[in-house]
Design an enzyme around this catalytic site. Structure first.
Site, mmCIF file in Angstrom:
data_model
loop_
_atom_site.group_PDB
_atom_site.id
_atom_site.type_symbol
_atom_site.label_atom_id
_atom_site.label_comp_id
_atom_site.label_asym_id
_atom_site.label_seq_id
_atom_site.Cartn_x
_atom_site.Cartn_y
_atom_site.Cartn_z
ATOM 1 N N SER A 144 0.812 -1.210 0.000
ATOM 2 C CA SER A 144 0.000 0.000 0.000
ATOM 3 C C SER A 144 0.846 1.261 0.000
ATOM 4 O O SER A 144 0.321 2.359 -0.180
ATOM 5 C CB SER A 144 -0.918 0.020 1.237
ATOM 6 N N HIS A 165 -3.074 -3.506 -5.689
ATOM 7 C CA HIS A 165 -3.382 -3.090 -4.325
ATOM 8 C C HIS A 165 -4.869 -3.272 -4.049
ATOM 9 O O HIS A 165 -5.700 -2.510 -4.531
ATOM 10 C CB HIS A 165 -2.970 -1.626 -4.092
ATOM 11 N N GLU A 177 -6.299 -1.069 -7.075
ATOM 12 C CA GLU A 177 -5.374 -0.156 -7.754
ATOM 13 C C GLU A 177 -4.355 -1.002 -8.514
ATOM 14 O O GLU A 177 -3.611 -1.779 -7.921
ATOM 15 C CB GLU A 177 -4.668 0.739 -6.733
ATOM 16 N N ASN A 215 -4.350 6.011 -0.917
ATOM 17 C CA ASN A 215 -3.590 6.352 0.284
ATOM 18 C C ASN A 215 -2.890 7.703 0.180
ATOM 19 O O ASN A 215 -2.676 8.370 1.202
ATOM 20 C CB ASN A 215 -2.576 5.253 0.597
#
Length: 309
Positions: A144, A165, A177, A215
């Site tokens: 991540s 991800h 992702e 993130n």
């Protein structure tokens, strides 16, 4: 003749890479993320080998998958218990376990790691698997926060390396992702994109930048909420209420931070700060550091910003 043979082999080799259809998947890491990915891959007909360091960890992972499937059955097959049991067994038949990652990788179209966020450990695993995995096998990381380029650097298949991800809990969260480095081939990226779609997920294309998309936006938002609270500009309760009622968020930033894990947030921020120390968004947060040092990591430990009984 020798030149012709080499060219022919090269053609078939590149064709194999070019036309990879992911059917056999090895997942390194039997934790919550790895088991969740194994579940959705098995449920969509993939042959999955879940790898970890001990049989006990793997037994727990499979038990967790079975428990998750039973919750699905309660909703989907409420009036058909036999059909529900058949549904569970059909999926579990697609999952095998192993403590030998090298052996598993030899039979894989995709090797995906979902282990601790430690760059050296990830690099070492992929370096070893690179020696035994077939040429067509794609490598991917579920990281991540760590750069995919750095993880891939110990392998000889930079063009067949990308990021996948997933989000927790994997069976519920629809997003993946899909991350391409500057060396990831279009064929590899397309294979990862298609794999995500086959899993029933919605993929988004990402570059190999810190935090990718989610993130990179989410973590600064969470830590800025902590800074606001540190300055005395709002209680954590009021901040959470404000963001839920004012912005329509299902959880406030302090609730979400506790759910994600304060140690995870600190790890991400510390990593970004090390790479870009002049960026004020990545500056250390005293309150966050104190809670982590005290072992108050959020819901998983029973206390973070809030207490959980």
């Amino acid at each position: 003749m020798a030149f012709f043979t080499r060219q022919l082999c090269r053609h078939f080799s590149s064709s194999a890479v070019r036309n990879v259809v992911i059917k056999n998947v090895t997942i390194i890491g039997g934790g919550q993320m790895g088991a969740g990915i194994a579940q959705v891959a098995a449920a969509t007909g993939h042959s999955v080998t879940l790898v970890d360091t001990s049989d006990d960890i793997l037994k727990t992972a499979v038990k967790g998958i079975e428990g998750s499937l039973k919750r699905v059955v309660k909703k989907k097959f409420a009036d058909k218990p036999e059909a529900g049991e058949e549904f569970i067994q059909k999926i579990l038949q697609n999952v095998s376990t192993s403590t030998d990652s090298g052996s598993a990788a030899q039979r894989s179209d995709l090797v995906l790691e979902a282990i601790v966020e430690n760059l050296k450990i990830k690099q070492d695993i992929f370096h070893q698997l690179d020696k035994v995995a077939p040429e067509h096998t794609i490598f991917a990381s579920n990281t991540s926060s760590l750069p995919i380029t750095d993880i891939a650097s110990t392998t000889s298949r930079l063009d067949r390396f990308g990021g996948l991800h997933f989000f927790n809990p994997v069976p519920m969260m629809k997003l993946v992702e899909v991350v391409a480095t500057s060396a990831t081939s279009k064929e590899t990226f397309d294979s990862l994109l298609n794999f995500s779609k086959v899993l029933g997920k919605t993929p988004v294309s990402c570059k190999d930048t810190p935090g990718f998309i989610v993130n990179r936006l989410l973590v600064p938002y969470l830590v800025e909420a902590v800074r606001l609270h540190e300055r005395g500009h709002g209680s954590k309760e009021d901040v959470d209420i404000a963001m839920k009622l004012g912005a329509g968020h299902p959880m406030g930033p302090f609730e979400l931070a506790d759910y994600v894990g304060l140690d995870t947030i600190k790890f991400i921020i510390d990593g970004w700060s090390a790479k870009d120390p002049s960026n004020p968004l990545f500056a250390p947060i005293e309150m966050l550091n104190k809670l982590v040092a005290e072992g108050k990591l959020g819901k998983k430990t029973g206390e973070g910003f809030y207490k959980y009984k």
